[in-house]
Scaffold this motif. Structure first.
Motif, PDB file in Angstrom:
ATOM      1  N   SER A   4       0.856  -1.179   0.000  1.00 24.31           N
ATOM      2  CA  SER A   4       0.000   0.000   0.000  1.00 24.31           C
ATOM      3  C   SER A   4       0.891   1.227   0.000  1.00 24.31           C
ATOM      4  O   SER A   4       1.779   1.353   0.851  1.00 24.31           O
ATOM      5  CB  SER A   4      -0.925   0.014   1.217  1.00 24.31           C
ATOM      6  N   GLN A   5       0.688   2.113  -0.976  1.00 25.26           N
ATOM      7  CA  GLN A   5       1.496   3.322  -1.068  1.00 25.26           C
ATOM      8  C   GLN A   5       0.735   4.512  -0.474  1.00 25.26           C
ATOM      9  O   GLN A   5      -0.470   4.646  -0.680  1.00 25.26           O
ATOM     10  CB  GLN A   5       1.853   3.616  -2.522  1.00 25.26           C
ATOM     11  N   PHE A   6       1.476   5.341   0.245  1.00 19.49           N
ATOM     12  CA  PHE A   6       0.902   6.541   0.853  1.00 19.49           C
ATOM     13  C   PHE A   6       1.656   7.765   0.345  1.00 19.49           C
ATOM     14  O   PHE A   6       2.883   7.759   0.303  1.00 19.49           O
ATOM     15  CB  PHE A   6       1.007   6.491   2.384  1.00 19.49           C
TER      16      PHE A   6
ATOM     17  N   THR B 273      -3.030  10.644  -0.785  1.00 25.56           N
ATOM     18  CA  THR B 273      -3.223   9.490  -1.657  1.00 25.56           C
ATOM     19  C   THR B 273      -2.986   8.202  -0.872  1.00 25.56           C
ATOM     20  O   THR B 273      -1.967   8.068  -0.191  1.00 25.56           O
ATOM     21  CB  THR B 273      -2.253   9.524  -2.854  1.00 25.56           C
ATOM     22  N   VAL B 274      -3.918   7.270  -0.945  1.00 26.42           N
ATOM     23  CA  VAL B 274      -3.775   5.936  -0.354  1.00 26.42           C
ATOM     24  C   VAL B 274      -4.087   4.929  -1.446  1.00 26.42           C
ATOM     25  O   VAL B 274      -5.193   4.937  -2.012  1.00 26.42           O
ATOM     26  CB  VAL B 274      -4.723   5.731   0.846  1.00 26.42           C
ATOM     27  N   LEU B 275      -3.120   4.062  -1.769  1.00 18.85           N
ATOM     28  CA  LEU B 275      -3.280   3.152  -2.906  1.00 18.85           C
ATOM     29  C   LEU B 275      -2.826   1.734  -2.554  1.00 18.85           C
ATOM     30  O   LEU B 275      -1.644   1.404  -2.681  1.00 18.85           O
ATOM     31  CB  LEU B 275      -2.484   3.681  -4.101  1.00 18.85           C
ATOM     32  N   PRO B 276      -3.736   0.851  -2.129  1.00 16.29           N
ATOM     33  CA  PRO B 276      -3.393  -0.569  -1.949  1.00 16.29           C
ATOM     34  C   PRO B 276      -3.121  -1.217  -3.315  1.00 16.29           C
ATOM     35  O   PRO B 276      -3.831  -0.949  -4.286  1.00 16.29           O
ATOM     36  CB  PRO B 276      -4.645  -1.157  -1.303  1.00 16.29           C
TER      37      PRO B 276
ATOM     38  N   GLY C 156      -3.588  -1.441  -8.618  1.00 16.85           N
ATOM     39  CA  GLY C 156      -3.965  -0.788  -7.375  1.00 16.85           C
ATOM     40  C   GLY C 156      -5.339  -0.155  -7.488  1.00 16.85           C
ATOM     41  O   GLY C 156      -5.732   0.291  -8.563  1.00 16.85           O
ATOM     42  N   VAL C 157      -6.074  -0.143  -6.393  1.00 21.41           N
ATOM     43  CA  VAL C 157      -7.357   0.552  -6.312  1.00 21.41           C
ATOM     44  C   VAL C 157      -7.346   1.353  -5.014  1.00 21.41           C
ATOM     45  O   VAL C 157      -7.162   0.784  -3.936  1.00 21.41           O
ATOM     46  CB  VAL C 157      -8.559  -0.415  -6.324  1.00 21.41           C
ATOM     47  N   GLY C 158      -7.508   2.673  -5.132  1.00 16.64           N
ATOM     48  CA  GLY C 158      -7.419   3.502  -3.938  1.00 16.64           C
ATOM     49  C   GLY C 158      -8.131   4.824  -4.091  1.00 16.64           C
ATOM     50  O   GLY C 158      -9.087   4.938  -4.863  1.00 16.64           O
ATOM     51  N   MET C 159      -7.647   5.843  -3.369  1.00 18.80           N
ATOM     52  CA  MET C 159      -8.331   7.120  -3.361  1.00 18.80           C
ATOM     53  C   MET C 159      -7.350   8.275  -3.258  1.00 18.80           C
ATOM     54  O   MET C 159      -6.221   8.127  -2.782  1.00 18.80           O
ATOM     55  CB  MET C 159      -9.336   7.184  -2.190  1.00 18.80           C
TER      56      MET C 159
ATOM     57  N   LEU D 238     -11.620   8.395  -6.976  1.00 16.29           N
ATOM     58  CA  LEU D 238     -11.330   6.966  -6.998  1.00 16.29           C
ATOM     59  C   LEU D 238     -10.231   6.700  -8.016  1.00 16.29           C
ATOM     60  O   LEU D 238     -10.254   7.247  -9.125  1.00 16.29           O
ATOM     61  CB  LEU D 238     -12.585   6.172  -7.372  1.00 16.29           C
TER      62      LEU D 238
END
Length: 209
Positions: A31-33, A49-52, A67-70, A88
């Motif tokens: 997960s990238q932050f 940004t939070v991207l698992p 990846g799917v995140g926000m 999204l």
């Protein structure tokens, strides 16, 4: 930062692929932050940004994933919230790894993020697609767990802004590193921040299984 870029350049020019033996077929989850903050006058803007990400190694040194995140963008002044945008993100990607030394690996990544959402105050709809190139370092604490840091190198994006009333606007942007040349009207409509995955530096934790 200069040392990081120098290491990345040396790795790109001279390293020979030598990822951990047996990684082909292994899966990973990370997960990238990313977080940036800007201030113009009395307006403070934040971009979170939070991207698992989940992926698999198709060779010992090449991995593919998605990846799917926000992305949350918010602008505030002394009177309260000026703009708030929730987006999204869906991002397919491919990575190439090189062994630097021991448990330390350098990687290059090419991703194709797709971003959609809207600004809640004005109901401005946002849709974006593009390409993003980054590099990073991945340190394996154990054979199944690592800590990774990545740095954005280049980004291309095409963004369409559709207001509640009036004509839509399409903006094409190309930037190197985190330096962007974005239309000021576009930035203002979204609360002072560009909705791309271009935080200069991000980090994450990776599990390999």
């Amino acid at each position: 930062m200069k040392k990081f870029l120098l290491l990345a350049g040396i790795a790109l020019m001279g390293l020979t692929a030598n990822a951990q033996d047996g990684l082909k077929g292994a899966w990973f989850a990370t997960s990238q932050f990313g977080y940036t903050q800007t201030k113009t006058g009395d307006v403070k803007g934040t971009n979170l940004t939070v991207l698992p990400i989940v992926g698999t190694f198709v060779t010992p040194s090449v991995a593919v994933g998605a990846g799917v995140g926000m992305v949350n963008i918010k602008a505030e002044n002394a009177t309260g919230t000026v703009a708030k945008t929730s987006l999204l993100v869906a991002e397919p990607l491919v990575r190439k790894y090189w062994n630097v030394a021991g448990k330390m690996y350098f990687f290059g990544q090419l991703a194709a993020p797709i971003i959609t959402g809207k600004e809640s105050e004005s109901e401005l709809k946002v849709s974006q697609f593009g390409l993003a190139m980054s590099s990073g370092l991945d340190f394996f604490v154990t054979k199944n767990f690592s800590v990774e840091f990545s740095y954005n190198l280049a980004n291309f994006s095409s963004t369409t802004l559709t207001p509640k009333t009036g004509d839509k606007t399409t903006i094409t942007d190309f930037s190197l590193a985190h330096v962007a040349s974005v239309d000021p009207a576009y930035i203002g409509a979204l609360g002072g921040s560009n909705p791309t995955l271009t935080s200069p530096l991000s980090f994450g934790f990776k599990f390999v299984f």
